[in-house]
Scaffold this motif. Structure first.
Motif, PDB file in Angstrom:
ATOM      1  N   VAL A 177     -30.447  40.587  -3.585  1.00  0.00           N
ATOM      2  CA  VAL A 177     -29.766  41.249  -4.703  1.00  0.00           C
ATOM      3  C   VAL A 177     -30.678  41.267  -5.933  1.00  0.00           C
ATOM      4  O   VAL A 177     -30.774  42.276  -6.643  1.00  0.00           O
ATOM      5  CB  VAL A 177     -28.427  40.543  -5.014  1.00  0.00           C
ATOM      6  N   GLN A 178     -31.338  40.141  -6.186  1.00  0.00           N
ATOM      7  CA  GLN A 178     -32.236  40.068  -7.333  1.00  0.00           C
ATOM      8  C   GLN A 178     -33.348  41.115  -7.234  1.00  0.00           C
ATOM      9  O   GLN A 178     -33.654  41.811  -8.202  1.00  0.00           O
ATOM     10  CB  GLN A 178     -32.846  38.674  -7.439  1.00  0.00           C
ATOM     11  N   LYS A 179     -33.918  41.250  -6.038  1.00  0.00           N
ATOM     12  CA  LYS A 179     -34.998  42.221  -5.843  1.00  0.00           C
ATOM     13  C   LYS A 179     -34.473  43.657  -5.853  1.00  0.00           C
ATOM     14  O   LYS A 179     -35.089  44.552  -6.445  1.00  0.00           O
ATOM     15  CB  LYS A 179     -35.711  41.940  -4.527  1.00  0.00           C
ATOM     16  N   ALA A 180     -33.318  43.880  -5.202  1.00  0.00           N
ATOM     17  CA  ALA A 180     -32.781  45.244  -5.107  1.00  0.00           C
ATOM     18  C   ALA A 180     -32.443  45.813  -6.470  1.00  0.00           C
ATOM     19  O   ALA A 180     -32.631  47.012  -6.725  1.00  0.00           O
ATOM     20  CB  ALA A 180     -31.541  45.244  -4.211  1.00  0.00           C
ATOM     21  N   PHE A 181     -31.935  44.966  -7.372  1.00  0.00           N
ATOM     22  CA  PHE A 181     -31.504  45.454  -8.681  1.00  0.00           C
ATOM     23  C   PHE A 181     -32.427  44.981  -9.806  1.00  0.00           C
ATOM     24  O   PHE A 181     -32.097  45.151 -10.983  1.00  0.00           O
ATOM     25  CB  PHE A 181     -30.064  45.010  -8.952  1.00  0.00           C
ATOM     26  N   GLY A 197     -27.572  34.849 -12.355  1.00  0.00           N
ATOM     27  CA  GLY A 197     -26.642  33.725 -12.444  1.00  0.00           C
ATOM     28  C   GLY A 197     -25.230  34.193 -12.730  1.00  0.00           C
ATOM     29  O   GLY A 197     -24.259  33.682 -12.150  1.00  0.00           O
ATOM     30  N   PHE A 198     -25.101  35.200 -13.605  1.00  0.00           N
ATOM     31  CA  PHE A 198     -23.769  35.729 -13.908  1.00  0.00           C
ATOM     32  C   PHE A 198     -23.176  36.426 -12.691  1.00  0.00           C
ATOM     33  O   PHE A 198     -21.974  36.313 -12.422  1.00  0.00           O
ATOM     34  CB  PHE A 198     -23.832  36.698 -15.083  1.00  0.00           C
ATOM     35  N   ALA A 199     -24.005  37.158 -11.934  1.00  0.00           N
ATOM     36  CA  ALA A 199     -23.523  37.848 -10.740  1.00  0.00           C
ATOM     37  C   ALA A 199     -23.007  36.850  -9.708  1.00  0.00           C
ATOM     38  O   ALA A 199     -21.964  37.059  -9.071  1.00  0.00           O
ATOM     39  CB  ALA A 199     -24.632  38.700 -10.134  1.00  0.00           C
TER      40      ALA A 199
END
Length: 496
Positions: free
Chosen positions: A52-56, A64-66
């Motif tokens: 998710v971190q890389k995709a977005f 951290g909020f996600a």
């Protein structure tokens, strides 16, 4: 403070407790499926974090909020569940939760950006919060006293199985795709399928919730006595006279002129009842010992100390397996040894293992800003982490849910459980959002703090929590009397 022991044996003939009610186990298992979805939704983010971190292209704060966003929804869901359950019934809350889980699965799986993913994680969190309230309340209300602890533990068993299945699915999808961020079925990245797979148990839970009866205590509160009589007869057996006596006993503890509300949590003097504070603090301690760091961030944690992504996945799945297996210890012992001894043993075990991890990470060499575990340090950290899961899984994991389902008087149960569960999700959120920052400062500091809370939890239980083993739910009101003359044991000392 809840009272000691209880006099169940003297009342078994009245309550029909000479039978265990075979249908109760099946009904409790269906209700506990809420816990499965609770566990699955909570842990599914673990395997998707890096992708998710890389995709977005998310920064640390946004990531951290996600991760923690579902917990905000869970707090709101928990706080609203009690009022909905008291007004529309326990089954209505279950079905709403199932729909929310389904919407979240689809929305997060197809999210075009991080903030849409966050929105649908919050929607899923609403379902998680509702599930965390309704499953223990419903199971406690339909269970005979002498097996209520075992049946109440099914909630935690379902949670840890949900966590295990979630992590296993994450691992298999990442393995099949060649990485969590790689494309898989229909060209969708593996991490998207991790979220989409939750739609399957959400549908199963929603369908099965149509096959179980409403809580007889809710029906009696709504003056639907004939319906309650039919259900109690099926659940408890016994003569009609015994069932009538049971209904009358329940009715007396739920008699009221106004609808249930947050006001039920107060004493005649206008203070929050001590038993409510006790339940809230139990919930907070369950989270402040840091258990969800293991299941939300374990992949990131083990990768940070030199594990490959695949090794981190395997390690996480092993921890989840241990968590499932140790829950059976609680199921086998909670109605034999009681709730309090298991909590005390668990607090000691968690304090020792967390302190061990703090020492290991605190004494490790730091390479490129991360601890580099050398020699025996890696194996000791792994063993300590898994023994910590053992200590939590056989005690604070299941026993807190058992106590929250049974420790409150009938008239305040749903509201008090809502508050306690809401507090638990807020505490969970605090631990989740602070761990990345603490990790960057020092893993030793993070695990040292959790060890400190484990020590405090021991003294809290020793001082403020009494035993509920074998007590009837209708006897709880004799220990906390929010709408009657103050009872000498109405408040735990120091919790007024």
């Amino acid at each position: 403070m809840v009272g000691q022991g209880g006099s169940a044996s003297a009342e078994e003939s009245v309550y029909g407790e000479e039978t265990t009610g075979k249908g109760v186990v099946r009904i409790s298992a269906v209700a506990a499926l809420a816990g499965f979805l609770f566990g699955y939704d909570s842990a599914v983010i673990n395997g998707a974090v890096s992708a998710v971190q890389k995709a977005f292209n998310a920064d640390a704060a946004s990531l951290g909020f996600a991760v923690a966003s579902a917990l905000l929804g869970a707090a709101a869901g928990a706080l609203s569940a009690g009022r909905i359950a008291d007004h529309f019934g326990r089954l209505t809350v279950m079905r709403i939760a199932a729909v929310l889980f389904l919407i979240s699965a689809i929305g997060t799986g197809f999210a075009p950006n991080l903030w849409v993913l966050v929105i649908f994680r919050i929607i899923g969190g609403l379902g998680v919060g509702m599930a965390s309230v309704i499953a223990p309340a419903y199971i406690a209300e339909i269970s005979p006293a002498k097996i209520r602890g075992r049946l109440g533990s099914l909630q935690q068993l379902a949670i840890v199985i949900g966590i295990f299945i979630s992590l296993l699915v994450d691992f298999l999808l990442a393995l099949g795709a060649g990485g969590s961020g790689e494309p898989f079925w229909f060209g969708l990245a593996a991490w998207r399928w991790m979220f989409l797979m939750m739609a399957i148990p959400a549908i199963i839970y929603g369908v099965l919730s149509l096959t179980i009866p409403e809580s007889p205590r809710f029906l009696i509160a709504e003056h639907r006595i004939d319906e309650a009589k039919v259900i109690l007869t099926k659940l408890l057996g016994g003569t009609q006279a015994n069932i009538d006596a049971t209904i009358e006993r329940i009715r007396k503890t739920m008699e009221r002129e106004t609808e249930p509300s947050w006001r039920d949590l107060k004493t005649p003097e206008g203070k929050i009842a001590g038993i409510v504070w006790a339940g809230l603090l139990l919930s907070i301690f369950q989270q402040f010992v840091g258990i969800n760091v293991i299941f939300y961030y374990s992949n990131v944690l083990w990768e940070a100390v030199g594990f490959t992504e695949q090794q981190a996945f395997v390690t996480t799945v092993i921890s989840a397996t241990i968590n499932v297996l140790t829950t059976f210890i609680a199921i086998a012992t909670v109605d034999r040894f009681g709730r309090k001894p298991l909590l005390l043993i668990g607090s000691v075990g968690m304090a020792v293992t967390l302190a061990t991890m703090a020492i290991i990470f605190g004494t490790a060499n730091v390479v490129n800003g991360a601890p580099d575990l050398q020699g025996a340090q890696g194996p000791i950290a792994l063993v300590a982490a898994n023994l910590y899961v053992v200590a939590f899984g056989m005690s604070w994991g299941p026993i807190v849910w058992v106590l929250l389902g049974e420790m409150f008087p009938n008239r305040m149960r749903a509201a008090a459980l809502s508050l306690a569960a809401g507090g638990q999700w807020v505490a969970n959120w605090i631990i989740t959002v602070t761990f990345p920052g603490l990790k960057d400062i020092s893993l030793a500091l993070a695990y040292g703090l959790y060890a400190g809370f484990a020590v405090l939890s021991f003294f809290f239980v020793a001082r403020f929590i009494d035993e509920t083993k074998g007590m009837q739910l209708e006897d709880m009101h004799t220990k906390v009397a929010p709408h009657s003359v103050r009872h000498p044991e109405a408040h735990p000392a120091g919790l007024d």
